[in-house]
Design a protein around this motif. Structure first.
Motif, mmCIF file in Angstrom:
data_model
loop_
_atom_site.group_PDB
_atom_site.id
_atom_site.type_symbol
_atom_site.label_atom_id
_atom_site.label_comp_id
_atom_site.label_asym_id
_atom_site.label_seq_id
_atom_site.Cartn_x
_atom_site.Cartn_y
_atom_site.Cartn_z
ATOM 1 N N TYR A 15 4.852 -24.470 -25.151
ATOM 2 C CA TYR A 15 5.418 -24.038 -25.939
ATOM 3 C C TYR A 15 5.426 -24.989 -27.173
ATOM 4 O O TYR A 15 5.341 -24.265 -27.948
ATOM 5 C CB TYR A 15 6.561 -24.088 -25.169
ATOM 6 C CG TYR A 15 6.744 -23.500 -24.098
ATOM 7 C CD1 TYR A 15 6.880 -21.814 -24.358
ATOM 8 C CD2 TYR A 15 7.295 -23.358 -22.397
ATOM 9 C CE1 TYR A 15 7.384 -21.136 -23.096
ATOM 10 C CE2 TYR A 15 7.215 -22.572 -21.970
ATOM 11 C CZ TYR A 15 7.251 -21.835 -21.932
ATOM 12 O OH TYR A 15 7.476 -20.564 -21.370
ATOM 13 N N ASP A 16 4.610 -26.289 -27.134
ATOM 14 C CA ASP A 16 4.271 -26.468 -28.109
ATOM 15 C C ASP A 16 2.878 -26.936 -28.938
ATOM 16 O O ASP A 16 1.983 -27.821 -28.103
ATOM 17 C CB ASP A 16 4.626 -28.102 -27.924
ATOM 18 C CG ASP A 16 4.969 -28.764 -29.385
ATOM 19 O OD1 ASP A 16 4.797 -28.391 -30.062
ATOM 20 O OD2 ASP A 16 5.255 -30.207 -29.355
ATOM 21 N N THR A 46 2.818 -16.899 -25.521
ATOM 22 C CA THR A 46 3.076 -17.294 -27.129
ATOM 23 C C THR A 46 1.849 -17.368 -27.957
ATOM 24 O O THR A 46 1.381 -18.204 -28.426
ATOM 25 C CB THR A 46 3.448 -19.697 -26.175
ATOM 26 O OG1 THR A 46 2.159 -19.229 -25.781
ATOM 27 C CG2 THR A 46 4.867 -19.237 -26.006
#
Length: 182
Positions: A15-16, A46
């Motif tokens: 997610y990052d 993502t």
């Protein structure tokens, strides 16, 4: 818990994308040669966020995608896990992965003008044509060679060329065709 018992490798961060961007930026600072980032299919939710971070860091191209996993299969006669890791886990690749990675290529091509290498489930020329129509400029082909031998690569390239000749077009002529239909 790690896929391999006893190791201290944390699960991938999905997610990052900041560490990915920082890594690409560091590599870009150390070399002028082209940098190709490769996304795993684990990033299917993502994708655009990761590609954008890679481009900010200095990516020249992106390959989509590597395996998705860990996944598991079980032999119903023996109860034995079928895949290679010590816990019976492995990576999902090949034909089963193609619909997911094809969509990832399509989304990237819709938003970014970066060369895309489509991979995942290319078992024959028709699969490569689909990736091209989704926006891929190049192709990563692996599993078909493992399953059918090295001559499968030559056949794929030859048959892909025949298709283009029969259609009176080029790779560039079909690249992104599906994008224009949406």
């Amino acid at each position: 818990e790690a896929q391999v018992p006893g190791t201290k490798i944390p699960p991938p961060e999905i997610y990052d994308p900041a560490p990915f961007e920082a890594t690409v930026r560091a590599v870009r600072g150390a070399t002028a040669i082209p940098i190709i980032g490769k996304l795993s299919a684990i990033f299917h939710l993502t994708t655009l966020k990761w590609v954008e971070a890679g481009i900010r860091g200095g990516l020249d191209a992106i390959e989509v995608a590597d395996t998705l996993g860990p996944v598991m299969l079980i032999d119903i006669e023996t109860g034995q896990p079928k895949l290679g890791g010590p816990r019976g886990f492995g990576g999902l690749s090949g034909t089963a992965l193609k619909p997911l990675t094809l969509r990832m290529v399509f989304e990237i091509a819709q938003k970014f003008d970066i060369p895309i290498i489509g991979s995942g489930g290319i078992m024959g020329w028709k699969d490569a044509v689909e990736y091209a129509m989704a926006g891929a400029r190049m192709f990563g082909v692996c599993t078909v060679g493992h399953l059918k031998g090295a001559e499968a690569y030559t056949k794929l390239i030859r048959d892909f060329g025949r298709y283009l000749d029969e259609k009176g077009t080029t790779l560039e002529g079909i690249r992104g065709l599906a994008l224009r239909k949406v």
